[in-house]
Design an enzyme around this catalytic site. Structure first.
Site, PDB file in Angstrom:
ATOM      1  N   GLY A   1     -26.307 -52.178  19.006  1.00 10.76           N
ATOM      2  CA  GLY A   1     -27.675 -51.705  19.199  1.00 10.76           C
ATOM      3  C   GLY A   1     -27.825 -51.011  20.528  1.00 10.76           C
ATOM      4  CG  ASN A   2     -31.698 -50.820  22.422  1.00 11.02           C
ATOM      5  OD1 ASN A   2     -31.775 -51.663  23.313  1.00 11.02           O
ATOM      6  ND2 ASN A   2     -32.568 -50.744  21.433  1.00 11.02           N
ATOM      7  CB  THR A   3     -28.595 -50.230  27.160  1.00  6.84           C
ATOM      8  OG1 THR A   3     -27.584 -49.300  26.790  1.00  6.84           O
ATOM      9  CG2 THR A   3     -28.235 -50.822  28.502  1.00  6.84           C
ATOM     10  CB  ALA A   4     -33.405 -52.330  26.464  1.00  3.71           C
ATOM     11  CB  VAL A   5     -31.832 -55.112  22.334  1.00  2.00           C
ATOM     12  CG1 VAL A   5     -31.660 -56.377  21.508  1.00  2.00           C
ATOM     13  CG2 VAL A   5     -33.202 -54.506  22.076  1.00  2.00           C
ATOM     14  N   GLY A   6     -29.298 -55.310  24.404  1.00  2.00           N
ATOM     15  CA  GLY A   6     -27.997 -55.884  24.772  1.00  2.00           C
ATOM     16  C   GLY A   6     -28.133 -56.860  25.920  1.00  2.00           C
TER      17      GLY A   6
ATOM     18  CD  GLU B   1     -18.657 -52.333  19.598  1.00  2.00           C
ATOM     19  OE1 GLU B   1     -18.711 -51.088  19.584  1.00  2.00           O
ATOM     20  OE2 GLU B   1     -17.636 -52.976  19.878  1.00  2.00           O
TER      21      GLU B   1
ATOM     22  CB  CYS C   1     -23.530 -45.542  18.521  1.00  2.00           C
ATOM     23  SG  CYS C   1     -22.518 -46.228  17.227  1.00  2.00           S
TER      24      CYS C   1
END
Lengths: 453, 563
Positions: free
Chosen positions: A188-193, A210, A244
């Site tokens: 997913g995305n960086t913030a949620v990572g 990822e 991605c």
């Protein structure tokens, strides 16, 4: 106890029963998964069409094939990878057994995403199953049809306790993350990572993240522009840019910008016709929010091609922007849409500097006929992975790990790396309980036994 | 049961016992460091502004023992410009300059060439060679570590890792070619090992040389710039690492930072590209979580070497003396302060009866009639840990040992029996010279007992029967495992050393260190040709293309995803 808690506890109990240890069991589950895919091909395609306007070809080529090949590969290799791996011994351990023993971790959480909702959810699952874990899967709610399909068919083919599917949105994911597990793989995305890693820290759970980034695509003056642009167009605009590892933006010398635009346009017309909206092969944006976001990125930019969209169908035309200012919004976030900005740089060095000043991306692309250019670009930048003279395809080589670095992620999977990611590699030394005389020297009192250099 | 020796009858020790030293004296001990912008540590007391350009003045109003010392870098400035007014001390970030400097050095590419890295490793080798005596003395001061233990578990291990890295550096650095299939035969597919960038290594006090230098070897070999945070508890060793070690390394790429939990917390607010943390007993799961949470803010990958209660199963079918020798050696090594030491024994009551006299024999053989006067037995690192361990002596019943001496932070090699699961000695990692024995009636019960608990860092099983040993291995999990011995598995650089679950994540030693501190970058170099073959992948898609693809998949003649 909440329903999610129950599901996770059941998975753990099933794992603790030892069911997944025999290799034969794991292979059978993978074979069942393969059958599921073959018997529900139409449903898989139907879900992908409904969610993302994908057609049969997209479904197979971009998703199903990856997963089927991973399953094949895994089934073939499990016996080899699960076997104890002997290691080099020291003089003191010549009579001993020294090896690395691979074990499952326990319960693995896989949190999928919506852009390749079948592949990014199932492919990690294949590795986790092969390594002998119980797997709790949470497909993305944004690709609703696929989420529902998976929740329906997986329990029909795989062990229901060991491999449950949990559906839902943020509240369900939050609930799930409160439960302890032994590895989390998130796409997913960086913030949620960051949120996921933070939640994992509470239980000291290792994670594979990822994530994404702005994948640069450097096009050298010395290259076959026809081929380069065709390949770039293919990788960028597949799934309407929602990939991605898609090339996010192009870096090139101003003297070739126009040619690049022309050749990209030519390829796009070959692929999708004059009006991509009418093409069966061109995707749609996943939802209105992302549609608005991507449309917004085009504002104030010089549009060389495309630039239009239709909110009702969430269609955005294949778009090329030229002379893009690096400070503008389209260069600040991962585009994840069919918009290709071209940023001009005057030299390879400037391109390298441009890339190095930014967060490390998931992928990096360089097109050149000159090996030195390629070598220099790779040597002086960093990224999750690289393909030279093509795009995307490094992620389809099973023997290459697929993962990011820095903001684009940590850890990796695919093929053997999946098996390792979802295993604990336990160091083992076994010696006979023989007469201790031979080991006398190591016991105190030791003053007399000090060795001097 | 030994009666505690009278204090006055103790022979004068060859080394000064840190426990008997007065509390830290304060600013008289001037600590000068070789790295710019590097705070001086005044041990808890305020400094009197003795150094020119120091901020904060004498009052110590900011409350922090840190003082930001400017001046060294400034003196090199040209033109004799006046010093800038120092900014106010309270919100100062003592690490910002150091970290920026290291990042710039990394960006310059200095650490990339093999020659540079080899020079750093050779510097480490010289550091060990030239300061062996100094290090042994420091280890003796910090932990009453015998010269033998220092040599075997700290210096030699570190030297071996350095030598291994130097021998193999170039081969480890090489691109790792990967198997290709039919479709990629003309391509070049490999994994490129790249440094992450700026690495933080946080080291503990129990093996302060080994657990600092061995990770450092990996980080430097992999081409990173390194910030080292040694433990403040092993003070004498810390001093050498801070004052002497940097002289042997390129200081544009390496820095040592000092401090306690507050400073470490401040340090962790910064972004690093990799964090390697080895925890200390007692609070390791908690501190491990703190480190990982701090790393999460910056998406920094981590290796956490934590701890646990390492079970030691002793089967009925064994020779008790051999078992006792091995268990005692590894339990009491370094005063029991070893993350992989056998923490507790699981055995039947019968075996316990045979083990106890054997353990006594082993202890006497190793440490003499009066273990307190043995130079082979370590001391507890701090007052806090000493008190904690002394408390544990009250659990169960003391079968062997049980004595303690606060003035030396000495705890006798002790065996406890009749211990209940709920007692503190079975709830926390012991990290001291105390060995509880818990009775189980069968192998299965032992395995259940182990599996009810957190996965430990190490697990031991002693039996003449290989089948029994293998059964314990197969039905449990742990970081590492050794059958019929103590932590020998750690002595092989070819085995990865690390935990699982609550005992940690990631691993190192040997090549695993290099790989841990490297980003493995997947690379595929294609040629512009062969476009005809790839054209099947381009739209517009036709049913014919799909049929071709499906046929190819059935035939499995190539990796179709590569088209």
């Amino acid at each position: 106890m909440s329903k999610i808690s129950e599901v996770v506890q059941r998975a753990r109990a099933a794992f603790s029963s030892g069911k997944t240890r025999p290799l034969q069991f794991r292979i059978q589950q993978l074979e069942a998964l393969r059958r599921m895919i073959k018997e529900h091909e139409k449903d898989i395609v139907g879900a992908l069409t409904a969610d993302l306007h994908k057609n049969e070809w997209n479904a197979y080529y971009e998703e199903v094939v990856y997963v089927l090949e991973e399953i094949e590969y895994m089934i073939k290799k499990i016996p080899e990878w699960a076997a104890d791996e002997p290691v080099e011994k020291t003089p003191q351990t010549q009579q001993d057994e020294c090896y690395i023993h691979s074990e499952p971790l326990g319960v693995v959480f896989i949190i999928g995403t919506w852009n390749y909702p079948f592949a990014v959810t199932i492919q990690p699952m294949v590795g986790a199953i092969a390594a002998g874990n119980a797997v709790v899967t949470k497909p993305s709610e944004l690709s609703e049809n696929m989420a529902n399909l998976l929740a329906t068919v997986i329990p029909q083919y795989l062990d229901r306790d060991l491999y449950p599917v949990i559906n839902g949105g943020v509240p369900e994911t939050t609930e799930m993350l409160k439960e302890r597990c032994d590895h989390i793989l998130y796409t997913g995305n960086t913030a949620v990572g960051k949120v996921i890693m933070m939640a994992a820290a509470k239980h000291l759970t290792p994670v594979t993240l990822e994530l994404g980034g702005k994948n640069p695509c450097y096009v050298d003056k010395d290259c076959d522009l026809d081929i380069a642009c065709r390949r770039i167009a293919w990788g960028k605009f597949m799934n309407s840019g929602q990939t991605c590892v898609a090339p996010d933006y192009i870096l090139c010398d101003p003297s070739i910008q126009n040619q690049i635009v022309e050749k990209l346009k030519k390829s796009l017309k070959e692929f999708y016709g004059e009006d991509a909206k009418k093409s069966r092969d061109y995707g749609r944006i996943i939802n209105s929010r992302h549609f608005q976001r991507v449309m917004g990125l085009m504002e104030g930019q010089k549009v060389a091609y495309g630039g239009t969209g239709d909110a009702a169908t969430r269609y955005i035309a294949p778009t090329i922007l030229i002379d893009v200012d690096p400070q503008s919004q389209v260069m600040q976030e991962e585009i994840f849409g069919p918009v290709m900005p071209i940023v001009c740089v005057r030299s390879l060095e400037e391109a390298i500097q441009f890339i190095s000043q930014r967060e490390k991306p998931l992928a990096l692309y360089v097109f050149s006929l000159n090996d030195k250019v390629i070598k220099k670009m790779i040597a002086e930048t960093s990224s999750g992975g690289v393909t030279a003279n093509d795009v995307i395809v490094h992620i389809s080589v099973h023997s290459l790990p697929y993962g990011g670095v820095g903001n684009s992620g940590m850890g990796s999977y695919h093929g053997k790396k999946s098996f390792e990611t979802f295993s604990h590699r336990r160091s083992c030394l076994v010696r006979p309980l023989l007469n201790d005389e031979s080991l006398k020297a190591r016991y105190p009192p030791s003053l007399a036994k000090m060795t001097r250099h | 049961m030994k009666s505690p020796p009278a204090a006055s009858s103790r022979p004068s020790a060859k080394v000064r016992h840190p426990a008997r030293a007065a509390p830290p004296q304060g600013p008289a001990q001037s600590r000068t460091f070789h790295n710019d912008s590097y705070p001086d540590r005044a041990a808890g007391q305020s400094r009197d502004g003795q150094q020119e350009g120091q901020l904060g003045g004498a009052s110590g109003a900011s409350g922090s023992p840190w003082r930001y010392s400017q001046g060294r870098g400034e003196s090199a400035r040209e033109g004799g410009e006046p010093r800038p007014t120092p900014p106010p001390p309270c919100r100062m970030d003592p690490f910002a300059d150091t970290l920026r400097r290291l990042r710039e050095a990394f960006s310059s590419g200095r650490t990339r060439p093999a020659e540079f890295r080899a020079a750093q490793l050779k510097g480490l080798r010289c550091f060990l060679r030239e300061n062996k005596q100094l290090l042994q003395e420091a280890l003796a001061q910090d932990l009453h570590k015998s010269a033998f233990e220092a040599e075997v578990s700290e210096i030699r291990i570190s030297q071996n890792e350095i030598d291994l890295a130097l021998r193999n550096l170039r081969s480890w650095m090489k691109d790792e070619k990967v198997p290709k299939n039919l479709a990629t035969q003309l391509d070049s597919a490999f994994i490129r090992k790249e440094p992450f960038g700026l690495v933080l290594i946080i080291a503990p006090w129990n093996y302060p040389v080994n657990l600092t230098l061995v990770p450092l070897v990996g980080a430097l070999a992999a081409g990173n710039c390194v910030v080292l945070k040694p433990s403040e508890f092993s003070r004498s060793t810390e001093k050498i690492l801070a004052e002497v070690l940097p002289r042997y390394l390129d200081q544009s790429c390496f820095a040592v930072v000092l401090g306690g939990p507050q400073e470490t917390g401040q340090l962790l607010e910064h972004k690093f590209d990799y964090i390697f943390f080895t925890g200390e007993a007692g609070g390791t799961p908690r501190v491990g979580r703190i480190v990982m949470a701090a790393a999460a803010k910056h998406l920094t990958p981590v290796t956490l070497e934590l701890g646990g209660k390492n079970p030691c199963y002793v089967d009925d079918d064994c020779d008790p003396q051999t078992v006792a020798n091995r268990v005692a050696l590894f339990r009491y090594f370094n005063g029991g302060q070893t993350c992989v030491a056998p923490d507790y024994v699981l055995c039947s009551p019968d075996t316990q009866e045979r083990l106890l006299p054997a353990l006594q024999t082993a202890i006497t053989r190793f440490y003499g009639e009066d273990p307190q006067s043995s130079p082979s037995l370590g001391r507890i690192i701090s007052e806090k840990h000493f008190q904690r361990l002394r408390g544990l002596l009250g659990c169960g019943r003391v079968a062997i040992g049980g004595q303690s001496d606060e003035s030396e932070r000495y705890i006798a090699p002790t065996v406890l029996v009749d211990v209940r699961e709920t007692e503190p000695v079975m709830q926390e990692e012991i990290f001291g010279p105390i060995l509880p024995i818990v009775n189980v009636r069968s192998l299965d019960e032992a395995i259940d007992f182990i599996n009810r608990r957190e996965k430990p860092l190490a697990l031991y099983a002693f039996s003449n029967s290989n089948r029994v040993v293998k059964q314990v291995l197969a039905q449990t999990s742990s970081g590492g495992f050794c059958g019929n011995d103590g932590f020998m598995h750690m002595t092989l650089a070819s085995l990865p050393f690390g935990g699982v679950g609550a005992s940690g994540m990631g691993s190192y030693h040997g090549k695993f260190s290099f790989d841990t501190f490297s980003h493995h970058r997947a690379c595929l170099l294609r040629r512009p040709g062969l476009e005809k073959i790839y054209s099947i992948r381009y739209p517009p898609y036709s049913p014919r293309n799909l049929r071709l693809l499906l046929v190819a998949m059935e035939a499995r003649s190539c990796s179709c995803t590569l088209l």
